[in-house]
Every structure is written in structure tokens, then in C-alpha cells.
Design a protein around this motif. Structure first.
Motif, PDB file in Angstrom:
ATOM      1  N   PHE A  19      61.806  -4.817  -5.609  1.00 23.14           N
ATOM      2  CA  PHE A  19      60.803  -3.990  -6.457  1.00 23.14           C
ATOM      3  C   PHE A  19      59.320  -3.944  -5.987  1.00 23.14           C
ATOM      4  O   PHE A  19      58.695  -3.093  -6.165  1.00 23.14           O
ATOM      5  N   VAL A  20      59.126  -5.124  -5.277  1.00 18.79           N
ATOM      6  CA  VAL A  20      57.741  -4.867  -4.684  1.00 18.79           C
ATOM      7  C   VAL A  20      57.472  -3.801  -4.028  1.00 18.79           C
ATOM      8  O   VAL A  20      56.466  -3.245  -4.028  1.00 18.79           O
ATOM      9  N   VAL A  22      58.780  -0.972  -3.339  1.00 15.53           N
ATOM     10  CA  VAL A  22      58.876   0.262  -4.135  1.00 15.53           C
ATOM     11  C   VAL A  22      57.608   0.397  -4.890  1.00 15.53           C
ATOM     12  O   VAL A  22      57.067   1.380  -5.014  1.00 15.53           O
ATOM     13  N   THR A  23      57.142  -0.760  -5.564  1.00 15.95           N
ATOM     14  CA  THR A  23      56.139  -0.614  -6.522  1.00 15.95           C
ATOM     15  C   THR A  23      54.837  -0.241  -5.712  1.00 15.95           C
ATOM     16  O   THR A  23      53.886   0.590  -6.113  1.00 15.95           O
ATOM     17  N   LEU A  24      54.747  -1.113  -4.471  1.00 14.48           N
ATOM     18  CA  LEU A  24      53.300  -0.917  -3.848  1.00 14.48           C
ATOM     19  C   LEU A  24      53.273   0.509  -3.152  1.00 14.48           C
ATOM     20  O   LEU A  24      52.227   1.119  -2.923  1.00 14.48           O
ATOM     21  N   ALA A  26      54.528   3.109  -4.530  1.00 16.14           N
ATOM     22  CA  ALA A  26      54.203   4.039  -5.683  1.00 16.14           C
ATOM     23  C   ALA A  26      52.724   4.265  -5.786  1.00 16.14           C
ATOM     24  O   ALA A  26      52.062   4.874  -6.041  1.00 16.14           O
ATOM     25  N   LEU A  27      52.277   2.779  -6.041  1.00 16.93           N
ATOM     26  CA  LEU A  27      50.756   2.876  -6.258  1.00 16.93           C
ATOM     27  C   LEU A  27      49.995   3.493  -5.111  1.00 16.93           C
ATOM     28  O   LEU A  27      48.821   4.053  -5.367  1.00 16.93           O
ATOM     29  N   ARG A  30      50.146   7.137  -5.675  1.00 16.21           N
ATOM     30  CA  ARG A  30      49.297   7.618  -6.674  1.00 16.21           C
ATOM     31  C   ARG A  30      47.906   7.938  -6.304  1.00 16.21           C
ATOM     32  O   ARG A  30      47.167   8.776  -7.081  1.00 16.21           O
TER      33      ARG A  30
END
Length: 75
Positions: A19-20, A22-24, A26-27, A30
Motif C-alpha cells: 500500500f505505500v 499506491v498511496t505515494l 495517489a498523493l 493529486r
């Protein structure tokens, strides 16, 4: 007891590994500010990300016309 703690550690590492990134990503996405046509079309967004100059050559005039029309619409 030690084997059970090791299992929890492996699960935690797996979750972080999955998940790290994917989260990075997405940020990062954004914070981007794509042109108006690229915001609504995945194909144009990919073109804009891979080759902004090619996107500008092909769709830059349409983007400017769209922005101009939106500005006139607001008035």
C-alpha cells in the motif's frame, strides 16, 4: 510466542509493501494540474503525462478555446 510475532511482522511488511507505493502515487497525482481536456479523458491524460509537448501540439488550441469559453460563461 516468537513465531506468532514473526507472522505479524510478515503481515505488516506485506501491507506496507502493497500500500505505500499506491498511496505515494495517489498523493503525487493529486498535486498535478493537467489541462482541462486531459482531466476528463484517460487517453489524453496518459499522452499529457508521457509527452507534454505532443499533447500541446495536438490539443493545446482546443484547451485554450475551452478555457476561453468557460471564462466567458462565468461573466
Amino acid at each position: 510466542m516468537f513465531a506468532e510475532d514473526l507472522k505479524y511482522l510478515w503481515v505488516l511488511l506485506f501491507i506496507l509493501f502493497a500500500f505505500v507505493p499506491v498511496t505515494l502515487n495517489a498523493l503525487r497525482r493529486r498535486k498535478e494540474n493537467p489541462p482541462p481536456m486531459a482531466k476528463n479523458d484517460r487517453k489524453l491524460y496518459r499522452l499529457w503525462r508521457s509527452d507534454p509537448e505532443a499533447y500541446e501540439r495536438q490539443y493545446g488550441e482546443m484547451d485554450r478555446q475551452y478555457l476561453k469559453a468557460q471564462e466567458e460563461k462565468r461573466k
